[in-house]
Write an enzyme that holds these catalytic residues in place. Sequence first.
Site, PDB file in Angstrom:
ATOM      1  N   GLU A  25       0.841  -1.199   0.000  1.00  0.00           N
ATOM      2  CA  GLU A  25       0.000   0.000   0.000  1.00  0.00           C
ATOM      3  C   GLU A  25       0.877   1.250   0.000  1.00  0.00           C
ATOM      4  O   GLU A  25       1.998   1.239   0.520  1.00  0.00           O
ATOM      5  CB  GLU A  25      -0.887  -0.010   1.266  1.00  0.00           C
ATOM      6  N   GLU A 176     -12.534  -1.944   3.057  1.00  0.00           N
ATOM      7  CA  GLU A 176     -13.022  -1.586   4.395  1.00  0.00           C
ATOM      8  C   GLU A 176     -14.107  -0.502   4.310  1.00  0.00           C
ATOM      9  O   GLU A 176     -14.008   0.556   4.936  1.00  0.00           O
ATOM     10  CB  GLU A 176     -11.851  -1.166   5.297  1.00  0.00           C
ATOM     11  N   GLU A 301      -6.281  -9.000   4.021  1.00  0.00           N
ATOM     12  CA  GLU A 301      -5.352  -8.351   4.957  1.00  0.00           C
ATOM     13  C   GLU A 301      -5.331  -9.180   6.226  1.00  0.00           C
ATOM     14  O   GLU A 301      -6.389  -9.432   6.824  1.00  0.00           O
ATOM     15  CB  GLU A 301      -5.788  -6.917   5.282  1.00  0.00           C
ATOM     16  N   GLN A 352       1.960  -5.956   5.887  1.00  0.00           N
ATOM     17  CA  GLN A 352       2.225  -5.675   4.491  1.00  0.00           C
ATOM     18  C   GLN A 352       3.684  -6.040   4.188  1.00  0.00           C
ATOM     19  O   GLN A 352       4.487  -6.116   5.109  1.00  0.00           O
ATOM     20  CB  GLN A 352       1.981  -4.212   4.168  1.00  0.00           C
TER      21      GLN A 352
HETATM   22  O1  AHR Z   1      -2.688  -2.353   6.530  1.00  0.00           O
HETATM   23  C1  AHR Z   1      -2.910  -1.080   7.076  1.00  0.00           C
HETATM   24  C2  AHR Z   1      -4.353  -0.650   6.997  1.00  0.00           C
HETATM   25  O2  AHR Z   1      -5.112  -1.533   7.761  1.00  0.00           O
HETATM   26  C3  AHR Z   1      -5.007  -0.715   5.638  1.00  0.00           C
HETATM   27  O3  AHR Z   1      -4.838   0.418   4.888  1.00  0.00           O
HETATM   28  C4  AHR Z   1      -6.461  -0.861   5.970  1.00  0.00           C
HETATM   29  O4  AHR Z   1      -7.159  -1.529   4.942  1.00  0.00           O
HETATM   30  C5  AHR Z   1      -6.445  -1.571   7.295  1.00  0.00           C
HETATM   31  O5  AHR Z   1      -7.264  -0.952   8.208  1.00  0.00           O
END
Ligand code: AHR
Length: 504
Positions: A25, A176, A301, A352
């Site tokens: 991201e 989300e 995620e 991530q």
């Molecule tokens: O991974 C960090 C954040 O966590 C992402 O942007 C979001 O989708 C989640 O709340």
Amino acid sequence: MNQVTIDFNHSKGTINRNIYGHFIEHIGGVIYNGLWVGEDSPIENIRGFRKALVDSLKSIHPPVLRWPGGCFAETYDWRDGVGLRAKRPVRVNWWYSHDKRTEPNQVGTHEFIDLCRMVDAQPYIAANLTSLTPLHIRDWVEYCNFPAGETTLADERAANGAREPFDVRLWGIGNENWGGGGQMTPEMCAREYIRYSTVINSLDKGRFRFIMCGANGHDLAWTRRLMQEWKARAWEEAPTYGMSVHYYTNQNYPGDPLNFTEDEWYLQIFKADYMRRIIDDHRSAMDEFDPERRLALIVDEWGNWHREGTGPSKGSNLFEQQSNMRDAVVAALTLNIFNNRCDTVAMANIAQLCNNLHSLYLAGDGNFVETPNYYVFDMYQGHQDAKQLETIVDAGYMERDGFGALEAVSASASIKDGTLTMTFANLDPATGKQIKLNALGNDLRGKAAITTLSSKDPHTCNTFEDLFAVRPVVHTEEWETNDPQVFLPAAGVVSVTLSLGAQP
Ligand code: AHR
């Protein structure tokens, strides 16, 4: 004695390799000065991407990369990230209110696809459902996928250096949407999803794999209401591939993520194990509306979310955290959970990849290091697209107030091209375990390659100063009986591959 039995007669099916997916991201240090250093950087790079990271990532065969967010996706306009890099606009990043960073748009669609191709991963684009129109997103899909010469957008892509279509099949429609993605109700989210996916699908009926935004953790009410609305549509022109769910093992207590206590170790492991309930309960809720299981469950995620500031940037990279054997064991446990639910989970993306939560890599300027999480993904590679085999674990239980009982050893097994892969995590931080293996319906005699990831002190991290403080050790053994033994060190992860030859 502790035992794990591999049952060759019972399988839940094939482990979709996309379970081993990743997520990048535009947040903190993931992209800029993490993955991307720029073509003119003195740091060795491949067309702008940090070469050390690309080489390492490629070696673990990442099946799929999700981009550009996350929450960032819900204010991202793809048009900002195409065309001459020098002319791309600088925008306010979605995370600006957290870290005051702006978005230079040096990594856009072309660069992302280039990265995917460098590491042989399938692109998974998360499209904005909150702040752009369906037509705008359809344009993005057309830009990516149409043959040059057929439309103006396809020609624009070709003029920007990519004559061949990007052929992006996986499209997340919204991220989300119960939170950062527009604070929607489930009904509103489903209706918006239907509106967007219908418009996009008018490009090429049925070729795309759309993913609808599912719940936050164990929020089954969201899932039921979303599914109810989704089902009411019953329009086959724009089929839905899956529904997502996000689950982080947030630690809402002031513990030190690096110097965790034994109690904090257990709390983290129990929270991670909760993934089983997340998956099983969501699938049951989905079954109420989708008994034929047309929709897959996508965990796009997941990971440990510790208090930030423990990474090498010392808090300057938003959400960056260091990782140690506790994180590696959580990764191993979670991947075993996914493997053993391969009939339900079609894709998962650890959050991530770099300089963020539960990362495989930490990087900055000329520094780069692989965390213990990276080694887990390396050790689990044999499971990708393999036939899952049921495992029966008999190694005792751990109990903690509020969490129930948990098997002290986590295991999964699979077979592909005559090679058996078995992976284990010892969830006990203090005591190693000798395990006797048994097989039902096959034999375990042969040459075993055993990889062990552990550390005398489970708090140990790999750092820029000490790159290999935690690294796996490999040895081979000739197994001459059908009940061989493996040793799982305390807080350790072990993988075994065994060549069994041609299988029926
Ligand atoms: O991974 C960090 C954040 O966590 C992402 O942007 C979001 O989708 C989640 O709340």
